[in-house]
Scaffold this motif. Sequence first.
Motif, PDB file in Angstrom:
ATOM      1  N   ALA A  75       1.152  -1.032  -0.187  1.00  0.00           N
ATOM      2  CA  ALA A  75      -0.372   0.199  -0.060  1.00  0.00           C
ATOM      3  C   ALA A  75       1.004   1.277  -0.024  1.00  0.00           C
ATOM      4  N   PRO A  76       0.307   2.839  -0.511  1.00  0.00           N
ATOM      5  CA  PRO A  76       1.347   4.023  -0.159  1.00  0.00           C
ATOM      6  C   PRO A  76       1.966   3.643   0.953  1.00  0.00           C
ATOM      7  N   HIS A  79      -1.926  -1.359   9.238  1.00  0.00           N
ATOM      8  CA  HIS A  79      -1.581  -2.504   8.715  1.00  0.00           C
ATOM      9  C   HIS A  79      -1.028  -3.607   9.732  1.00  0.00           C
ATOM     10  N   VAL A  80      -0.542  -2.900  10.995  1.00  0.00           N
ATOM     11  CA  VAL A  80       0.645  -3.523  11.454  1.00  0.00           C
ATOM     12  C   VAL A  80       0.410  -3.159  13.244  1.00  0.00           C
ATOM     13  N   THR A  81       0.196  -4.392  13.450  1.00  0.00           N
ATOM     14  CA  THR A  81       0.281  -3.897  15.294  1.00  0.00           C
ATOM     15  C   THR A  81       0.974  -3.150  15.616  1.00  0.00           C
ATOM     16  N   GLU A  82       1.076  -2.280  16.596  1.00  0.00           N
ATOM     17  CA  GLU A  82       2.246  -1.952  17.677  1.00  0.00           C
ATOM     18  C   GLU A  82       2.970  -3.013  17.824  1.00  0.00           C
ATOM     19  N   GLU A  98       2.935  -7.371  13.881  1.00  0.00           N
ATOM     20  CA  GLU A  98       2.139  -8.747  13.435  1.00  0.00           C
ATOM     21  C   GLU A  98       1.246  -7.775  12.400  1.00  0.00           C
ATOM     22  N   TYR A  99       1.743  -8.678  10.920  1.00  0.00           N
ATOM     23  CA  TYR A  99       0.357  -7.558   9.746  1.00  0.00           C
ATOM     24  C   TYR A  99      -0.898  -7.776  10.201  1.00  0.00           C
ATOM     25  N   ALA A 118       4.968   0.865   7.669  1.00  0.00           N
ATOM     26  CA  ALA A 118       4.294   0.303   7.640  1.00  0.00           C
ATOM     27  C   ALA A 118       3.286   1.271   8.402  1.00  0.00           C
ATOM     28  N   GLY A 119       2.228   1.586   8.178  1.00  0.00           N
ATOM     29  CA  GLY A 119       0.951   2.887   8.581  1.00  0.00           C
ATOM     30  C   GLY A 119       0.142   1.657   9.754  1.00  0.00           C
TER      31      GLY A 119
END
Length: 452
Positions: free
Chosen positions: A328-329, A374-377, A402-403, A370-371
């Motif tokens: 993704a962007p 899309h991902v966890t902390e 994690e994604y 990675a925003g």
Amino acid sequence: MRQLQRELSFLTQRFQKLCPLSFQQVAQQLCRLQLRRLTGGLLLMALVSSNGLLAQSTQDASQLFQSYQDRLFQIRTIDIASGSKASIGSGFAIDSEGTIATNYHVVSKYILHPDEYYLEALTFDKKKIPIDVISIDVVNDLALVKLDSPISKDFLSLAISEPQKGEQIFSLGNPRDLGMTVVPGTFNGRTAHSYYGRILFSGSVNPGMSGGPVINNKGEVIGVNVATSGNQISFLVPLDKLKQLLETGKSSEESLSEQAYDQLKTNQNLLMQRLFEGQWQPMALGDAQVIGELTGFISCWGESNKRREEQFNEVYRRCKNSEYIYIAPDFYTGIIEMEFFWYESEKLSNWQFYKMLNDSFASASAGNMAGEEHVTEFSCDDEFVQSDNSKHISKTIYCVREYKQFPGLYDVLFLSSTVNLQQKALVSHYTISGIEQKQAEQFLKRFMEQVQ
């Protein structure tokens, strides 16, 4: 041009034989005059020939564009709420049934948010046709889309083989929504340090041309526009990746998200296998031992600085693969990055030195974007460890996130700093993105064994 030069050399020798030095001065001057006339004529012929080649090249580009413009499309992502273009790219027909090839990143907004966007293709004569995505290759940044209603039986043929290095090729696409454009350039083979085998193209692939075809002088597709570094350094997806998607993509019954998930896992397993098969040669950095060359698709750079104002010396080494996978962007994966910093100081106090190390720790971050969508902390563990091979004690921090859309895939961030070397320290960092837990643990074990 070389043939003309050989003829010039040969005729010059012939004239020299016809005008021996024993001739009278007048005869010699006549011979020189004849030589100058001959030379000027041959140079004029060479100039005409060179201009002819340039004209032929321009003519070829023009003819190719006119011949194939009806097989080219602008691919538009339309924001439903505003009814306006959110992004654009290019695509090209590859069969008589309305299938179009483009880049994954050109249609990624729609794939990730189909409730917010829709896709359409704009033809060369300004007709808008709805399209849908039928298959993707997220690793190689490819997608197949299909017209709701095919408008032509014409399509671009795929080449049987790649061009020779130095051969002229032509990139087609729609740069910055300015209209379809043809850009001539040079085929330079596969890029160095490439895991995915991208093609190096000497030509300007500009925004909006992504997903457009690159063709030879027969009009056959040899690659797909994908990225640029500016200054006429551009990159193409090789044709074999597109052929592979055509063979497997049309018959896939998986959803697009399932396709992406399987492709990411398969690719990362193969990439890590290649990495673990490398020699991992050790090398010295200051008084420490770090990792030297890993494998061919990861390149390393180094430098040293004497920071007089801060009163310490720094030597560092960075290793990273040059390619990433676009999801993704604001989300990239497939990145492997390692950094090593050796610090020394004779002037800083213990407190000042360890404050400097703490600042170095605080500045480290994951090597991929990675925003939060899309991902966890990051979840982190820290501890003090002692190497089995020495008495050195290090503080380590191990973080994972994690994604959200691809559970079981993680970004891993590792930091380590020696703490008992008295005004000397080795700070290490690595990021691996899109990795499974077992591989992450295997990499950490080997990394800790190598770095001392």
